[in-house]
Design an enzyme around this catalytic site. Sequence first.
Site, PDB file in Angstrom:
ATOM      1  N   LEU A 150       0.819  -1.212   0.000  1.00  0.00           N
ATOM      2  CA  LEU A 150       0.000   0.000   0.000  1.00  0.00           C
ATOM      3  C   LEU A 150       0.854   1.263   0.000  1.00  0.00           C
ATOM      4  O   LEU A 150       0.405   2.319  -0.449  1.00  0.00           O
ATOM      5  CB  LEU A 150      -0.916   0.016   1.225  1.00  0.00           C
ATOM      6  CG  LEU A 150      -1.935  -1.118   1.331  1.00  0.00           C
ATOM      7  CD1 LEU A 150      -2.672  -1.034   2.662  1.00  0.00           C
ATOM      8  CD2 LEU A 150      -2.923  -1.059   0.175  1.00  0.00           C
ATOM      9  N   GLY A 151       2.054   1.188   0.531  1.00  0.00           N
ATOM     10  CA  GLY A 151       2.906   2.375   0.608  1.00  0.00           C
ATOM     11  C   GLY A 151       4.287   2.013   1.102  1.00  0.00           C
ATOM     12  O   GLY A 151       4.511   0.933   1.651  1.00  0.00           O
TER      13      GLY A 151
ATOM     14  N   GLY B  53       7.752   3.787   3.134  1.00  0.00           N
ATOM     15  CA  GLY B  53       8.299   4.906   3.875  1.00  0.00           C
ATOM     16  C   GLY B  53       9.711   4.602   4.320  1.00  0.00           C
ATOM     17  O   GLY B  53      10.270   3.531   4.012  1.00  0.00           O
TER      18      GLY B  53
ATOM     19  N   ASP C   9       3.838  14.099  12.923  1.00  0.00           N
ATOM     20  CA  ASP C   9       3.943  13.929  11.466  1.00  0.00           C
ATOM     21  C   ASP C   9       2.573  14.080  10.811  1.00  0.00           C
ATOM     22  O   ASP C   9       2.155  13.238  10.015  1.00  0.00           O
ATOM     23  CB  ASP C   9       4.554  12.560  11.143  1.00  0.00           C
ATOM     24  CG  ASP C   9       5.142  12.496   9.726  1.00  0.00           C
ATOM     25  OD1 ASP C   9       5.355  13.571   9.121  1.00  0.00           O
ATOM     26  OD2 ASP C   9       5.394  11.388   9.232  1.00  0.00           O
TER      27      ASP C   9
END
Length: 367
Positions: free
Chosen positions: A58-59, A61, A185
């Site tokens: 999904l992502g 980082g 964040d």
Amino acid sequence: MVGSIVAAAVFAFLVSVFICLCVRRKSAKKHSLVAGPRAYSYEELYTATNGFSDERKLGQGSFGAVYRGVLADQSQTCVAVKKIQRMSHAAWQEYVAEIKIVSRLKHRNIVELLGWCDDRGHLLLVYELMDRSLDHHLYPPRRIGESDGVPVVLDWKKRYKITIDMGNGLQYLHTGLNECVLHRDIKPSNVMVDETVSRAKLCDFGLVRQISHDQTPGRMTVTGTRSYLDPDCIKTCTVSAASDVYSFGLVLLEIACGRQPTMLPHGHHDKNSLVEWVHESVCQRKSVAEMADERLQGEFDKKQIERVMRVGFLCVLAEPDKRPDMATVMDYLKGKTDAPEPYLANPAATTRSASNYESSPSSLLIG
């Protein structure tokens, strides 16, 4: 004699095994009745994510990646599995801190932590799965089959609902527990939205920290997404609730204006940031219609969008002690109290001196 000793030893061993099994069963039964995060095995999450395949990603980082998973149990629950790849001591500390703090968070606008895994050196966190992040909705990619390749624009009604949900979640972090929880964040990619875009939740607590409510700003390593960081935080290497408020205010301006912090309208490339552009627009007494996201084509509640812009402007003031706290911010956003007109104080990211502008208060003009 020897036989008796052996028999006694075997008997003692069997008794100890029986006791261990009883305790384990009792513990398992008790654990199953306790709501909240649970421990998962690596095999469970490996299976759920199809071996952490790229198709499930999904992502990505700096900490690692997030995968979509389906638990292989009766519930067949869809989850988001955060796989931490940095096995440093700092990564371990962040992992433990995230579990300890986030497991206590219970709020409709906070993504729920379902469990964790620290099996054989693998660090994973399991969260409830939401549809997409806010940045995807604000800046959707062109999809094949859409008319003229033009993506669907997030309408104002949904944007305003998202600002309220975000604010409720952040206010809970700051005031809802015995200690103040700092997210550190806040940005659109850390705001998840459900499939119908009817509810938003704050997510990604990898940088979360907690401080006492009366604690002065503490010195911490400055981390996060630089374009959303409070410049005062960067300058002083301190963090506080006001730092979260700054990031939240920047996201409010982004939602209303439809521009990322470093993305400015055509002809404004000399401006250092969205904050500076908004500041100058307020100084020039521009109307809401001139400052609003042009993709909305004027289809918005003018009082609501002015309210969001005013609050966003107040949240990014240069001096942290002049920014409103989240309880006050939410009173403004919900219309319980009128947000004051933004004075021409120098916002945090502006490099020009406020003395370059007129000293009288200005207002965002509805029009």
